[in-house]
Design an enzyme around this catalytic site. Structure first.
Site, PDB file in Angstrom:
ATOM      1  N   TYR A  30      16.858  69.341  67.715  1.00 14.76           N
ATOM      2  CA  TYR A  30      16.536  68.591  68.931  1.00 14.76           C
ATOM      3  C   TYR A  30      15.035  68.662  69.209  1.00 14.76           C
ATOM      4  CZ  TYR A  30      16.308  67.561  73.963  1.00 14.76           C
ATOM      5  OH  TYR A  30      15.974  67.049  75.194  1.00 14.76           O
ATOM      6  N   GLU A  52      20.412  65.758  82.245  1.00 16.21           N
ATOM      7  CA  GLU A  52      19.578  66.746  82.940  1.00 16.21           C
ATOM      8  C   GLU A  52      20.269  67.197  84.223  1.00 16.21           C
ATOM      9  OE1 GLU A  52      16.994  68.277  81.842  1.00 16.21           O
ATOM     10  OE2 GLU A  52      16.202  66.996  80.252  1.00 16.21           O
ATOM     11  N   TRP A  60      20.389  74.294  78.226  1.00 14.35           N
ATOM     12  CA  TRP A  60      20.335  72.990  77.566  1.00 14.35           C
ATOM     13  C   TRP A  60      21.157  73.006  76.284  1.00 14.35           C
ATOM     14  CZ3 TRP A  60      19.899  68.315  78.881  1.00 14.35           C
ATOM     15  CH2 TRP A  60      19.652  67.308  77.937  1.00 14.35           C
TER      16      TRP A  60
END
Length: 201
Positions: A30, A52, A60
């Site tokens: 990522y 988010e 995350w």
């Protein structure tokens, strides 16, 4: 894997990354291929705003692992499809073990889809969000040099809330700005510094 200068870790491939992106292959990919690159399409930006929001209070990495399930649950984050989700859809999603089963966040994703469609009457989500791009970007040597919010993320948060969006607090919006290339918070020693095309290294 060796500790590098300026808060980065040099991997077996010889590339320097921050600690958060140095070990987990999912996070590393990522970081290398996605984080900090400009997102300038409506669907992509709507997806990032939703993810988010779902990430608030979580890691995350958790969101990334669940992203395929999120995309399946939310019609590929097509705002036109999600905007017409009903109360029954919300109840269905609350039973989906693949996503974060938080009623407020699920409802926010639907509201944010509706708000995204509304913004089409006023230039669209992309131009709206990117209008808050700051005049300069941080140049962090270490993770501790990276702010968690800014005047621009505060203003973006307020403006989005005024337009009907939720789970768009200033810290969440700063994370969005980092993720979509509106600011470059790659550490100066990272191999990705300056790679967004939006900012010089």
């Amino acid at each position: 894997m060796a500790a590098g200068s300026a808060g980065v870790i040099v991997g077996e491939d010889g590339l320097a990354r921050p600690a958060w992106a140095a070990t987990d292959p999912l996070m590393r990919n990522y970081y290398d291929q996605e984080w900090g690159l400009p997102v300038t399409d409506e669907q992509g930006l709507y997806e990032r705003i939703c993810l988010e929001g779902f990430q608030a209070g979580l890691s995350w990495a958790t969101i990334l692992r669940k992203r395929p399930a999120f995309r399946a649950a939310f019609a590929g984050f097509d705002p036109e499809e999600v905007a017409v989700f009903t109360a029954a859809d919300v109840e269905r999603l609350l039973q989906d073990p693949g996503i974060i089963r938080n009623r407020l966040k699920i409802v926010a994703a639907v509201k944010n889809a509706q708000a995204t469609l509304e913004l089409r009457n006023d230039g669209g989500l992309v131009d709206f969000v990117w209008s808050f791009r700051p005049a300069s970007t941080p140049r962090p040597q270490a993770i501790t040099d990276i702010p968690t919010q800014s005047a621009e993320s505060l203003a973006l948060s307020k403006a989005l809330r005024k337009r009907g969006f939720s789970f768009v607090g200033p810290t969440t919006m700063y994370a969005l700005m980092e993720a979509v290339g509106m600011v470059d918070t790659h550490l100066l020693g990272s191999h990705r510094r300056g790679s967004s095309g939006s900012w010089p290294g």
